[in-house]
Design an enzyme around this catalytic site. Sequence first.
Site, short mmCIF file in Angstrom:
data_model
loop_
_atom_site.label_atom_id
_atom_site.label_comp_id
_atom_site.label_asym_id
_atom_site.label_seq_id
_atom_site.Cartn_x
_atom_site.Cartn_y
_atom_site.Cartn_z
N GLU A 1 0.85 -1.20 0.00
CA GLU A 1 0.00 0.00 0.00
C GLU A 1 0.88 1.24 0.00
O GLU A 1 1.84 1.33 0.77
CB GLU A 1 -0.91 0.03 1.24
N TYR B 1 -6.82 6.80 -0.67
CA TYR B 1 -7.63 7.91 -1.15
C TYR B 1 -7.77 8.93 -0.02
O TYR B 1 -8.22 8.58 1.08
CB TYR B 1 -9.01 7.36 -1.51
N ALA C 1 -19.83 1.65 3.65
CA ALA C 1 -19.10 1.14 2.49
C ALA C 1 -19.97 0.17 1.68
O ALA C 1 -19.82 0.07 0.46
CB ALA C 1 -17.82 0.46 2.94
N HIS D 1 -14.11 -2.71 14.31
CA HIS D 1 -14.03 -1.28 13.94
C HIS D 1 -14.24 -0.43 15.20
O HIS D 1 -15.13 -0.72 16.01
CB HIS D 1 -15.09 -0.96 12.87
N LYS E 1 -21.66 -6.53 3.61
CA LYS E 1 -20.81 -5.81 2.64
C LYS E 1 -20.20 -6.81 1.65
O LYS E 1 -20.22 -6.57 0.45
CB LYS E 1 -19.72 -5.05 3.43
N GLN F 1 -7.28 -4.32 8.75
CA GLN F 1 -6.56 -3.26 9.45
C GLN F 1 -5.30 -3.88 10.03
O GLN F 1 -5.24 -5.10 10.25
CB GLN F 1 -7.47 -2.72 10.57
#
Length: 303
Positions: free
Chosen positions: A17, A49, A127, A151, A167, A178
């Site tokens: 990343e 982003y 999302a 989260h 999702k 994460q």
Amino acid sequence: MRIDDLFGGDEPVFSFEFFPPKTPEGEANLFRAVEELRTLDPAYVSVTYGAGGSTRDRTLDAVRRIREEHGLEAMAHLTCVGATVDELRAQLDRFRDAGVENVLALRGDPPAGQGDWVPTEGGFSHARELVELLAAEYPFTIAAACFPETHPHATSPEDDLRHLRDKVDAGVSFLITQLFFDNAVYVDFVARARDIGIEVPIVPGIMPITDVAQIKRVTELCGATLPDPLLSQLEARAGDPEAVEDFGVAYATLQCAELLAMGAPGIQFYTLNRAPATRAILSALKLMRPWEAERSLAAAPAA
Ligand code: FAD
């Protein structure tokens, strides 16, 4: 190249990343790191982003340059922050027109200084809705984020996992976690995800520690735990940056080796646009190939 085609083979899917640079110096830094890490033959890289207006074009600029000038597949991240659905469509059209084939669909975080997430009027709340838009209207492979330690703003671990399953069911091909530092957390999370019916690859996101203050800041922001024994080792070296980096490389190499030996589908390295630590870790992994290790030592003959 669609990234979802890469999973399920004999080799783990290694990826890096990067974040889009804001200054000419940052730009030189990024593309130097890309070149240095390219020699390790990653399956793909991904570009984050930013939340604010002008930074958004930088994601696409970086993705385009990495694909066209450096010959690597690059996935674009996209968040719902501050954008209406029409604006998100316009951004996705730009991605598609530039030849992007893979998108990491994210909600994003509230802008700095704003505690709670408030959806933009005419935009999305979660999302999952972005995934639904992508699946209905665009040809991209869709990736999404997940949180082994839950989260930070989830109402409960169970709710978080149920939302994650919804999702994924909306059209996600693979998940990236994460960052985490305790592999038991990942093992438990994957087991809970499988139990609830999430079947897609769950790629561990690993951040090599190179700076004590920085990793404390990052973990505080994203809600990841720095286990006490790890923190003690880091603090013991806090005045010696080289020793911190050496230790960070050693720790992440062992962490990744164990994950791969257990069958993790790959590793996404959070590089922070720096090559040396990630290069050392992945070079060692590629030599040792822990994912092939089903060996056990011969037992000593009975006395
Ligand atoms: P969601 O999946 O929408 O989840 C957010 C919260 O909403 C969770 O608590 C979830 O339980 C809850 N939720 C979900 N659905 C529902 C529902 N129907 N009802 C009620 N609650 C619900 N941020 C950036 O700004 N740019 C990036 O490029 C970026 N890249 C990232 C890459 C990875 C691999 C990861 C792990 C994170 C990244 N982030 C990035 C950070 C991310 O945007 C934040 O962590 C954000 O808070 C959560 O995003 P999400 O896509 O997981 O959100």
